[in-house]
Design a protein around this motif. Structure first.
Motif, PDB file in Angstrom:
ATOM      1  N   LYS A 134       7.283  12.744 -15.269  1.00 38.19           N
ATOM      2  CA  LYS A 134       6.306  12.739 -14.165  1.00 38.19           C
ATOM      3  C   LYS A 134       6.709  11.878 -12.974  1.00 38.19           C
ATOM      4  O   LYS A 134       5.860  11.285 -12.310  1.00 38.19           O
ATOM      5  N   LEU A 135       8.009  11.832 -12.744  1.00 40.16           N
ATOM      6  CA  LEU A 135       8.471  11.092 -11.568  1.00 40.16           C
ATOM      7  C   LEU A 135       8.647  12.012 -10.382  1.00 40.16           C
ATOM      8  O   LEU A 135       8.569  11.579  -9.232  1.00 40.16           O
ATOM      9  N   ILE A 136       8.902  13.290 -10.666  1.00 39.57           N
ATOM     10  CA  ILE A 136       9.016  14.271  -9.589  1.00 39.57           C
ATOM     11  C   ILE A 136       8.266  15.545  -9.955  1.00 39.57           C
ATOM     12  O   ILE A 136       7.985  15.804 -11.122  1.00 39.57           O
ATOM     13  N   THR A 137       7.967  16.312  -8.925  1.00 42.11           N
ATOM     14  CA  THR A 137       7.309  17.604  -9.128  1.00 42.11           C
ATOM     15  C   THR A 137       8.257  18.691  -8.668  1.00 42.11           C
ATOM     16  O   THR A 137       8.886  18.566  -7.621  1.00 42.11           O
ATOM     17  N   THR A 151       9.606  16.945  -5.241  1.00 41.55           N
ATOM     18  CA  THR A 151       8.933  15.876  -4.497  1.00 41.55           C
ATOM     19  C   THR A 151       8.584  14.734  -5.446  1.00 41.55           C
ATOM     20  O   THR A 151       8.249  14.969  -6.602  1.00 41.55           O
ATOM     21  N   PRO A 152       8.661  13.525  -4.938  1.00 43.46           N
ATOM     22  CA  PRO A 152       8.299  12.385  -5.785  1.00 43.46           C
ATOM     23  C   PRO A 152       6.800  12.367  -6.021  1.00 43.46           C
ATOM     24  O   PRO A 152       6.023  12.674  -5.127  1.00 43.46           O
ATOM     25  N   THR A 153       6.398  12.009  -7.205  1.00 45.03           N
ATOM     26  CA  THR A 153       4.974  11.881  -7.498  1.00 45.03           C
ATOM     27  C   THR A 153       4.488  10.522  -6.994  1.00 45.03           C
ATOM     28  O   THR A 153       5.286   9.603  -6.834  1.00 45.03           O
ATOM     29  N   PRO A 154       3.199  10.418  -6.740  1.00 50.99           N
ATOM     30  CA  PRO A 154       2.661   9.094  -6.377  1.00 50.99           C
ATOM     31  C   PRO A 154       2.971   8.101  -7.506  1.00 50.99           C
ATOM     32  O   PRO A 154       3.284   6.946  -7.269  1.00 50.99           O
ATOM     33  N   TYR A 155       2.909   8.608  -8.718  1.00 50.40           N
ATOM     34  CA  TYR A 155       3.197   7.772  -9.890  1.00 50.40           C
ATOM     35  C   TYR A 155       4.590   7.154  -9.837  1.00 50.40           C
ATOM     36  O   TYR A 155       4.795   6.007 -10.258  1.00 50.40           O
ATOM     37  N   SER A 156       5.543   7.911  -9.310  1.00 52.99           N
ATOM     38  CA  SER A 156       6.921   7.394  -9.243  1.00 52.99           C
ATOM     39  C   SER A 156       6.992   6.096  -8.440  1.00 52.99           C
ATOM     40  O   SER A 156       7.867   5.265  -8.663  1.00 52.99           O
ATOM     41  N   ASN A 206       2.611   1.130 -19.789  1.00 53.88           N
ATOM     42  CA  ASN A 206       1.749   1.988 -18.995  1.00 53.88           C
ATOM     43  C   ASN A 206       2.231   3.439 -18.998  1.00 53.88           C
ATOM     44  O   ASN A 206       1.429   4.374 -19.015  1.00 53.88           O
ATOM     45  N   HIS A 207       3.554   3.583 -19.047  1.00 59.65           N
ATOM     46  CA  HIS A 207       4.134   4.927 -19.004  1.00 59.65           C
ATOM     47  C   HIS A 207       3.730   5.784 -20.217  1.00 59.65           C
ATOM     48  O   HIS A 207       3.499   6.972 -20.089  1.00 59.65           O
ATOM     49  N   ARG A 208       3.661   5.148 -21.384  1.00 56.64           N
ATOM     50  CA  ARG A 208       3.248   5.885 -22.580  1.00 56.64           C
ATOM     51  C   ARG A 208       1.882   6.536 -22.375  1.00 56.64           C
ATOM     52  O   ARG A 208       1.662   7.681 -22.745  1.00 56.64           O
ATOM     53  N   LYS A 209       0.989   5.772 -21.797  1.00 58.43           N
ATOM     54  CA  LYS A 209      -0.346   6.315 -21.499  1.00 58.43           C
ATOM     55  C   LYS A 209      -0.238   7.493 -20.538  1.00 58.43           C
ATOM     56  O   LYS A 209      -0.848   8.526 -20.711  1.00 58.43           O
ATOM     57  N   GLU A 210       0.584   7.301 -19.514  1.00 57.85           N
ATOM     58  CA  GLU A 210       0.721   8.317 -18.464  1.00 57.85           C
ATOM     59  C   GLU A 210       1.276   9.630 -19.012  1.00 57.85           C
ATOM     60  O   GLU A 210       0.776  10.695 -18.678  1.00 57.85           O
ATOM     61  N   VAL A 211       2.305   9.530 -19.852  1.00 59.17           N
ATOM     62  CA  VAL A 211       2.978  10.748 -20.319  1.00 59.17           C
ATOM     63  C   VAL A 211       2.291  11.376 -21.523  1.00 59.17           C
ATOM     64  O   VAL A 211       2.080  12.582 -21.573  1.00 59.17           O
ATOM     65  N   PHE A 212       1.931  10.533 -22.503  1.00 57.43           N
ATOM     66  CA  PHE A 212       1.344  11.098 -23.713  1.00 57.43           C
ATOM     67  C   PHE A 212      -0.181  11.100 -23.673  1.00 57.43           C
ATOM     68  O   PHE A 212      -0.820  11.353 -24.688  1.00 57.43           O
ATOM     69  N   ALA A 237       7.494  -5.105 -29.270  1.00 61.81           N
ATOM     70  CA  ALA A 237       7.375  -5.431 -27.852  1.00 61.81           C
ATOM     71  C   ALA A 237       8.542  -4.861 -27.058  1.00 61.81           C
ATOM     72  O   ALA A 237       8.467  -4.677 -25.850  1.00 61.81           O
ATOM     73  N   LEU A 238       9.609  -4.571 -27.780  1.00 65.51           N
ATOM     74  CA  LEU A 238      10.790  -4.059 -27.108  1.00 65.51           C
ATOM     75  C   LEU A 238      10.752  -2.563 -26.867  1.00 65.51           C
ATOM     76  O   LEU A 238      11.453  -2.055 -26.012  1.00 65.51           O
ATOM     77  N   MET A 239       9.958  -1.879 -27.632  1.00 64.13           N
ATOM     78  CA  MET A 239       9.898  -0.435 -27.465  1.00 64.13           C
ATOM     79  C   MET A 239       9.600   0.000 -26.036  1.00 64.13           C
ATOM     80  O   MET A 239      10.299   0.868 -25.512  1.00 64.13           O
ATOM     81  N   PRO A 240       8.592  -0.586 -25.407  1.00 68.10           N
ATOM     82  CA  PRO A 240       8.330  -0.201 -24.007  1.00 68.10           C
ATOM     83  C   PRO A 240       9.507  -0.496 -23.084  1.00 68.10           C
ATOM     84  O   PRO A 240       9.759   0.263 -22.143  1.00 68.10           O
ATOM     85  N   VAL A 241      10.218  -1.570 -23.364  1.00 63.70           N
ATOM     86  CA  VAL A 241      11.386  -1.908 -22.547  1.00 63.70           C
ATOM     87  C   VAL A 241      12.436  -0.807 -22.668  1.00 63.70           C
ATOM     88  O   VAL A 241      12.990  -0.339 -21.677  1.00 63.70           O
ATOM     89  N   ARG A 242      12.643  -0.395 -23.896  1.00 67.87           N
ATOM     90  CA  ARG A 242      13.578   0.704 -24.155  1.00 67.87           C
ATOM     91  C   ARG A 242      13.137   1.986 -23.451  1.00 67.87           C
ATOM     92  O   ARG A 242      13.942   2.708 -22.868  1.00 67.87           O
ATOM     93  N   ASP A 243      11.857   2.276 -23.539  1.00 66.60           N
ATOM     94  CA  ASP A 243      11.326   3.462 -22.856  1.00 66.60           C
ATOM     95  C   ASP A 243      11.679   3.423 -21.377  1.00 66.60           C
ATOM     96  O   ASP A 243      12.178   4.398 -20.816  1.00 66.60           O
TER      97      ASP A 243
END
Lengths: 114, 114
Positions: A68-71, A85-90, B106-112, A12-18
């Motif tokens: 994928k936070l900026i283009t 530019t910032p992505t909508p995703y950002s 959610n980010h894992r889905k987005e990137v990978f 469960a911590l992996m996503p937090v680390r990401d």
DNA sequence: ATTATTGATTACCTTAAGGTAACTGATTAC
DNA sequence: GTAATCAGTTACCTTAAGGTAATCAATAAT
């Protein structure tokens, strides 16, 4: 059974680390806000963030593009301009950053007294 | 006017930095979850977190005590036990951590990709 | 008496993050 | 031709984070 619970707690911590890898560190959120505010060019972003170096900005921008936070778009022109530019995703990070900010504000009160 | 906006943007970041100082890094959230799960003693916490060293755990626990996330009480007894317990205040971080986790998933889905 | 456990501290070393500054290459202005 | 701007890259150095292992003091078990 205890072992299983433990493993689940770790996974469960992996996503937090990401998430912390992506917005943690000294500069990422600063840069994000800078581009959200409308700064587009390398030097423009650099100047908007006091004390950042070209090297670090360059590195961070690359990582943020991968995430994928900026283009990044190179505008073939006379002084060869590059646009970030910032992505909508950002924008999905806004909520997270707001939470971090909210907690931090409250924490000052808690630790240093009212 | 632009300058003023800029300063405000930076000051809004200070709380974010505070929060990241407290829960960022490699171990803090792991430790928090370990004590939330009921681990109370130094060796107990140490064994619950793979790969952590006594030195780092010791340092992190001190910082977390300063930040009022855990309470350290020495139980004068035969083998001199020390108890670490999460503060009620530490629970206020749950929301923040949930957000970090949610975004990371959610980010894992987005990137990978899916 | 020796060994083991608990809760650490200390010294030492490695790795990673970050900073400094010089330099490239293209173009435009002076 | 010289300087300046834009968008970086490269080499080098410093600082901070983290890991390894030894040690200490207390007590309990063998």
């Amino acid at each position: 059974m205890k072992k299983k619970e433990h493993k689940e707690c770790l996974s469960a911590l992996m996503p937090v680390r990401d998430t912390l890898d992506i917005i943690g560190g000294k500069w990422k959120i600063l840069i994000l806000i800078s581009v959200w505010e409308g700064n587009k060019h390398f030097r423009e972003i650099e100047r908007s963030i006091p004390k950042i170096s070209t090297k670090v900005l360059s590195k961070e921008l690359k990582e943020m593009e991968i995430n994928k936070l900026i283009t990044r778009t190179v505008v073939n022109g006379f002084p060869v301009r590059t646009e970030y530019t910032p992505t909508p995703y950002s924008k999905t990070l806004r909520k997270v950053i707001k939470e971090l900010q909210r907690w931090g504000l409250n924490h000052r009160k808690e630790v240093f007294g009212r």
